[in-house]
Design a protein around this motif. Structure first.
Motif, short mmCIF file in Angstrom:
data_model
loop_
_atom_site.label_atom_id
_atom_site.label_comp_id
_atom_site.label_asym_id
_atom_site.label_seq_id
_atom_site.Cartn_x
_atom_site.Cartn_y
_atom_site.Cartn_z
N VAL A 1 0.84 -1.20 0.00
CA VAL A 1 0.00 0.00 0.00
C VAL A 1 0.87 1.25 0.00
O VAL A 1 0.57 2.24 -0.68
CB VAL A 1 -0.94 0.00 1.22
N LEU A 2 1.96 1.20 0.74
CA LEU A 2 2.79 2.39 0.94
C LEU A 2 3.51 2.81 -0.34
O LEU A 2 3.54 4.01 -0.68
CB LEU A 2 3.81 2.13 2.05
N ILE A 3 4.08 1.85 -1.07
CA ILE A 3 4.85 2.20 -2.27
C ILE A 3 3.98 2.92 -3.31
O ILE A 3 4.34 4.00 -3.79
CB ILE A 3 5.53 0.96 -2.86
N PRO A 4 2.81 2.36 -3.71
CA PRO A 4 1.97 3.10 -4.66
C PRO A 4 1.47 4.43 -4.11
O PRO A 4 1.31 5.39 -4.86
CB PRO A 4 0.81 2.14 -4.93
N SER A 5 1.23 4.49 -2.79
CA SER A 5 0.75 5.75 -2.21
C SER A 5 1.77 6.86 -2.34
O SER A 5 1.42 8.03 -2.52
CB SER A 5 0.40 5.53 -0.72
N ILE A 6 3.05 6.52 -2.25
CA ILE A 6 4.10 7.53 -2.40
C ILE A 6 4.29 7.91 -3.86
O ILE A 6 4.44 9.09 -4.20
CB ILE A 6 5.42 7.01 -1.81
N LEU A 7 4.26 6.92 -4.75
CA LEU A 7 4.63 7.16 -6.14
C LEU A 7 3.46 7.61 -7.02
O LEU A 7 3.67 8.30 -8.02
CB LEU A 7 5.25 5.89 -6.73
#
Length: 361
Positions: free
Chosen positions: A284-290
């Motif tokens: 969840v975190l990686i797509p949320s940042i990018l």
């Protein structure tokens, strides 16, 4: 030799355990694959199809030809048309468009006299988009409010100096809250299971929905503390303007915190251990940042990546936080994003409560 046999036995045991742990094995494969696809396909710093508004007060063949040439550049897309500049400014504040092209009634006379043919009104909070519009307007790449040195005057709203911190700090609120809120609650249910507390819960009259709500309330206050810290440091250290209503920002942040916590609860009902919960949080975190617009312009992403971004709570909060803090927009103007977060929270609560069973597996 006996030492080598023992090392070999332990190594084989770990390989067998890794092969049985499907989530860990998926992390080994999916994390590099996910990052490769995001950076190679979805992330693009060359923005295209920037949504802009048009105010064509000339309504002549020359103005239509000028608009057609700008549209053919593929840098901008005229998504809204107005008759008055004030309406275009309202659309910029609401975040529906990133800029507006104003063509005055005396467009042809201005061209003959060598004066600027019109004006661009630009949301300067995103420095990449502001630079792209400045290039289109054929202006020197210098900061300033209005510089009539090229074909068009340009008014940079909200961030005339084009400082990156003005755009990053409000977005950083969403990234930090996503990281902490999802992670906090992602391990909530599995922690109860690992500690044996589910046996106690089974003997109580508490319902699954009551348990879900009770789990997230303490972390709401933790999220608000983080909000105050980020805003205070952003204002006093980086001079980020706080143009909007604190109450409006508080309401928007509460919606986002609730959505993030509920997302963590859903993960918690899926994971079998705290390690698995942390691993799922990474997805969840990686797509949320990018993909949320924090680092790269939303307009530069392919359509498929934009669809994925629309499913992330962080994307909607980025628009809310930047709209309220920088453009002094209100929740009514940003209602689609606020309603999305509210709907996501309700749906997530229902899913988490349905998946939770007051019994030991």
């Amino acid at each position: 030799m006996s030492s080598l046999r023992r090392i070999k036995a332990i190594t084989l045991k770990e390989f067998r355990q890794l092969s049985r742990d499907r989530l860990t094995f998926a992390m080994v494969v999916m994390v590099p694959l996910l990052q490769l696809l995001l950076f190679g396909y979805a992330i693009n710093t060359k923005v295209r199809d920037i949504p802009v508004a048009l105010v064509d007060q000339a309504a002549t063949s020359q103005s239509r030809e000028l608009v057609a040439r700008m549209g053919a550049s593929q840098l901008v897309t005229f998504t809204e048309r107005f008759t008055q500049p004030h309406d275009a400014e309202t659309a910029i504040i609401a975040g529906r468009v990133r800029a507006a092209l104003i063509l005055p009634a005396d467009l042809e006379r201005r061209r003959q006299d060598g004066r600027p043919r019109g004006q661009w009104l630009v949301d300067g909070t995103d420095t990449l988009i502001a630079s792209a519009i400045l290039q289109l307007a054929n202006l020197p790449d210098d900061p300033g409010l209005i510089r009539p040195q090229g074909n068009f005057e340009v008014a940079l709203f909200f961030n005339p100096e084009r400082r990156a911190a003005v755009n990053i700090i409000p977005g950083l609120i969403g990234v930090i809250l996503t990281m902490t809120m999802v992670l906090f609650t992602a391990s909530a249910i599995v922690r109860e299971r690992e500690r044996g507390n589910l046996e106690l819960l089974i003997t109580t009259p508490v319902t699954p929905m009551e348990l879900m709500i009770g789990k997230i309330i303490p972390y709401i206050f933790a999220g608000l503390v983080q909000l105050v810290i980020i805003l205070s440091l952003g204002f006093f250290i980086f001079a980020v303007p706080l143009n909007g209503s604190p109450l409006q920002l508080l309401l928007a942040t509460l919606l986002f915190i609730a959505a993030s916590l509920v997302l963590g609860l859903v993960i918690s009902t899926l994971a079998k251990s705290q390690l698995q919960a942390m691993q799922m949080t990474v997805f969840v975190l990686i797509p949320s940042i990018l993909l949320s617009g924090f680092m790269f312009p939303y307009e530069g992403m392919p359509v498929a990546a934009q669809w994925l971004a629309e499913g992330l709570p962080a994307t909607h909060y980025m628009r809310l936080a930047r709209g309220i803090l920088l453009r002094d927009a209100d929740l009514l103007a940003l209602a689609p994003d606020a309603l999305w977060l509210a709907g996501f929270t309700l749906l997530g609560l229902l899913v988490a409560a349905r998946r939770f069973r007051k019994r030991l597996d």
